[in-house]
Scaffold this active site. Structure first.
Site, PDB file in Angstrom:
ATOM      1  N   TYR A  63      38.004  54.005  -6.276  1.00 50.46           N
ATOM      2  CA  TYR A  63      38.344  52.620  -6.576  1.00 50.46           C
ATOM      3  C   TYR A  63      37.382  51.665  -5.886  1.00 50.46           C
ATOM      4  O   TYR A  63      37.076  51.807  -4.697  1.00 50.46           O
ATOM      5  CB  TYR A  63      39.780  52.306  -6.120  1.00 50.46           C
ATOM      6  CG  TYR A  63      40.063  50.819  -6.068  1.00 50.46           C
ATOM      7  CD1 TYR A  63      40.256  50.106  -7.247  1.00 50.46           C
ATOM      8  CD2 TYR A  63      40.076  50.128  -4.858  1.00 50.46           C
ATOM      9  CE1 TYR A  63      40.474  48.744  -7.212  1.00 50.46           C
ATOM     10  CE2 TYR A  63      40.294  48.761  -4.820  1.00 50.46           C
ATOM     11  CZ  TYR A  63      40.494  48.071  -6.005  1.00 50.46           C
ATOM     12  OH  TYR A  63      40.693  46.717  -5.971  1.00 50.46           O
ATOM     13  N   GLY A  70      40.861  45.517  -8.354  1.00 47.55           N
ATOM     14  CA  GLY A  70      42.214  45.042  -8.648  1.00 47.55           C
ATOM     15  C   GLY A  70      42.719  45.591  -9.966  1.00 47.55           C
ATOM     16  O   GLY A  70      42.657  46.803 -10.240  1.00 47.55           O
ATOM     17  N   ARG A 289      69.077  21.802  31.473  1.00 50.78           N
ATOM     18  CA  ARG A 289      69.855  22.940  31.954  1.00 50.78           C
ATOM     19  C   ARG A 289      69.550  24.230  31.188  1.00 50.78           C
ATOM     20  O   ARG A 289      69.538  25.321  31.754  1.00 50.78           O
ATOM     21  CB  ARG A 289      71.351  22.603  31.828  1.00 50.78           C
ATOM     22  CG  ARG A 289      72.241  23.626  32.463  1.00 50.78           C
ATOM     23  CD  ARG A 289      73.744  23.407  32.319  1.00 50.78           C
ATOM     24  NE  ARG A 289      74.207  22.252  31.613  1.00 50.78           N
ATOM     25  CZ  ARG A 289      75.308  22.220  30.864  1.00 50.78           C
ATOM     26  NH1 ARG A 289      76.041  23.308  30.721  1.00 50.78           N
ATOM     27  NH2 ARG A 289      75.701  21.119  30.271  1.00 50.78           N
ATOM     28  N   ASN A 424      48.858  42.811 -10.527  1.00 49.20           N
ATOM     29  CA  ASN A 424      48.473  43.928  -9.662  1.00 49.20           C
ATOM     30  C   ASN A 424      48.913  43.607  -8.246  1.00 49.20           C
ATOM     31  O   ASN A 424      49.599  44.405  -7.592  1.00 49.20           O
ATOM     32  CB  ASN A 424      46.964  44.157  -9.728  1.00 49.20           C
ATOM     33  CG  ASN A 424      46.503  45.226  -8.746  1.00 49.20           C
ATOM     34  OD1 ASN A 424      47.045  46.316  -8.722  1.00 49.20           O
ATOM     35  ND2 ASN A 424      45.515  44.891  -7.928  1.00 49.20           N
ATOM     36  N   GLN A 425      48.549  42.435  -7.769  1.00 48.46           N
ATOM     37  CA  GLN A 425      48.990  41.972  -6.449  1.00 48.46           C
ATOM     38  C   GLN A 425      50.326  41.241  -6.636  1.00 48.46           C
ATOM     39  O   GLN A 425      50.415  40.026  -6.521  1.00 48.46           O
ATOM     40  CB  GLN A 425      47.944  41.036  -5.839  1.00 48.46           C
ATOM     41  CG  GLN A 425      46.588  41.692  -5.649  1.00 48.46           C
ATOM     42  CD  GLN A 425      45.542  40.710  -5.136  1.00 48.46           C
ATOM     43  OE1 GLN A 425      45.851  39.613  -4.687  1.00 48.46           O
ATOM     44  NE2 GLN A 425      44.284  41.106  -5.196  1.00 48.46           N
TER      45      GLN A 425
END
Length: 517
Positions: A63, A70, A289, A424-425
């Site tokens: 790839y 992608g 406090r 894809n993403q």
């Protein structure tokens, strides 16, 4: 302005894991950079490239090396075009916008990318690693737009500017000026790279930008927690508060370690281990406090968040990975920045709470209903002129504005994942946006702290007029003396912006040493 390099031992990439302080020291030019000379390290890098070359000769499918990127991973690249593919990757990702990362941030980005690629699982060559080192050594800094990354598939768009500069394209900051990359490289005697297969993807497909910003954010946040503690102690003195709210036995009953450390620091600053005096109030309001309970959240979160940041820093986080030992290509998703996104979303929440705490303390100090006898708005004017002077009235408004903006930015970026790139993403981290948001929250909180330094100096001085027996001792006294020398008491109204900017610089260079423990 380019910072001069401090002459200390350079940071060696490839010799072992790095920590946050390594990155931040290099980013501030307190340390230089070098590549490990260890033969085993260099052999491992060479094995990765040799395996990748052999795989390509044998028609292996990898790839981003023999395919498109992608969603285009099904597109097969003709062998004669393989050498052009890395150039196309950084070319089409040259679409970043927004501000440019500053020089400190950019050095941190180069360091974090170099740290990841030096793990020896990215299939990159020694010349590429040496190219990144050369940028750091010569302080040739790519102009990297801050916006355009969704945090998976890594910081593609911002890191494309690093890849392009290594190849002599786009622009850099060099010797304090914006220059064409090719010109700066030539002047420094650096030959532009021709990226090998996988090298464009290896540079860009990772979490370097978000991780670099996270390292810087962590260091600044840690210092803000200590400053907020010191300021709380001074504000207790200024408001004639109860110095015994931070009792050791009390805090042992709820033993969060960071919270206990904050209480111990307050005890030391206030010398509250001494016999109790008659306090004006049995119980101060919460912003005094409960300060250990607020600051302690940050103090306890920091070690947890450090693990996330440093694990990411010392990881191989591109895709695919190249295992030179088993000779395998491992396709995965290590570019996903979820851990950094969580760390930054969490850190900005804790830091914004510091701003809110100090904003509430200032609201008490300027209000005659709550400040136990101090003049309205902490004005130092007296006599007839008191009527026309307004002290820190406007400063308190500005602190409120900065605090509100910091609080507004605490919405977690990581929950706003967007499906991108033809689905894809389809699940992304937003880690870089989270890191940028965190830095903005820190910046706003630093502005609140700068204002509170003026207020604390003013409040303690005015308390001394009312109660001459008021004492500040030890490190807090030294810090007050430093402030007294540099920040004039506000008696007649004056613009405070120059004082604020000077104090902001002090905060960012950590002028004051705060607490050994």
């Amino acid at each position: 302005m380019t910072l001069p390099l401090v002459e200390t031992a350079p940071l060696s990439f490839g010799d072992g894991p790095l920590n946050i302080e390594d990155v931040t020291a290099l980013a501030r030019r307190e340390r230089g950079a070098m590549l490990s000379a260890d033969p085993a390290f260099r052999a491992r890098i060479a094995r990765g490239t040799e395996f990748l070359d052999r795989l390509l000769r044998e028609d292996g499918v990898v790839y981003g090396v023999t395919t498109g990127y992608g969603d285009s991973c099904t597109v097969v690249i003709p062998p004669e075009l393989l050498s052009e593919l890395p150039h196309h990757l950084f070319a089409y990702h040259g679409c970043g916008l927004g501000r440019f990362l500053d020089e400190t941030e950019t050095r941190a980005v180069l360091a974090t990318r170099l740290a990841s690629l030096s793990r020896g699982m990215s299939g990159v060559s020694l010349p590429l690693l040496e190219g990144l080192v050369a940028l750091l050594q010569h302080d040739i800094l790519p102009l990297i737009p801050a916006e355009g990354s969704v945090g998976a598939s890594g910081d593609l768009t911002p890191l494309s500017y690093v890849a392009a500069v290594l190849c002599g394209e786009r622009e850099v900051m060099y010797h304090g000026r914006r220059r064409p990359a090719a010109e700066a490289l030539a002047e420094a005697g650096i030959t532009p790279l021709r990226l090998r297969p996988k090298e464009g993807l290896a540079i860009m497909n990772g979490t370097a930008v978000m991780t670099a910003l996270a390292c810087l954010a962590y260091e600044r946040a840690e210092y803000l927690g200590r400053l907020a503690t010191r300021l709380t102690a001074l504000n207790v003195v200024a408001s004639a508060g109860n110095a015994h709210h931070f009792d050791e036995v009390l805090f042992a009953a709820k033993p969060h370690p960071g919270q206990m450390r904050v209480a111990a620091r307050l005890r030391a600053d206030l010398h509250s281990d001494r016999p109790s005096r008659n306090e004006q109030r049995l119980q101060d309001r919460y912003s005094l406090r409960c300060a250990p309970h607020v600051i302690g959240v940050l103090e306890d979160a920091l070690p947890f968040l450090r693990q996330f940041i440093e694990n990411e820093l010392n990881s191989a986080n591109d895709n695919p990975l190249v295992d030179p030992d088993r000779e395998q290509i491992l396709h995965g998703g290590h570019f996903y920045g979820g851990h950094i996104a969580f760390a930054m979303d969490s850190l900005k929440n804790a830091v914004a709470n510091l701003a809110d705490l100090l904003d509430r303390q200032l609201a008490l100090l300027v209000d005659t209903r709550f400040n136990h006898g101090l003049p309205s708005n902490l004005s130092g004017a007296s006599g007839p002129r008191a009527a026309i002077n307004h002290g820190l009235k406007a400063l308190q408004i500005s602190v409120s504005a900065w605090t509100a903006e910091a609080l507004k930015l605490t919405m977690p970026a990581s929950v706003f994942s967007r499906s991108t790139e033809c689905h894809n993403q389809d699940k992304v981290s937003m880690g870089t946006i989270a890191a940028r948001d965190c830095l903005r929250v820190i910046e706003l909180t630093e502005q609140v702290v700068a204002a509170m330094l003026i207020a604390a100096r003013q409040g303690v001085a005015l308390r001394g007029r009312i109660a001459p027996e008021t004492k500040v001792e030890g490190e807090p006294a030294a810090m007050l003396a430093d402030l007294d020398e540099r920040i004039a008491l506000v008696e007649e109204d004056r613009a405070l912006d120059h004082d604020l900017r000077s104090l902001l610089d002090d905060v960012r260079v950590r002028r004051w040493s705060l607490y050994a423990q």
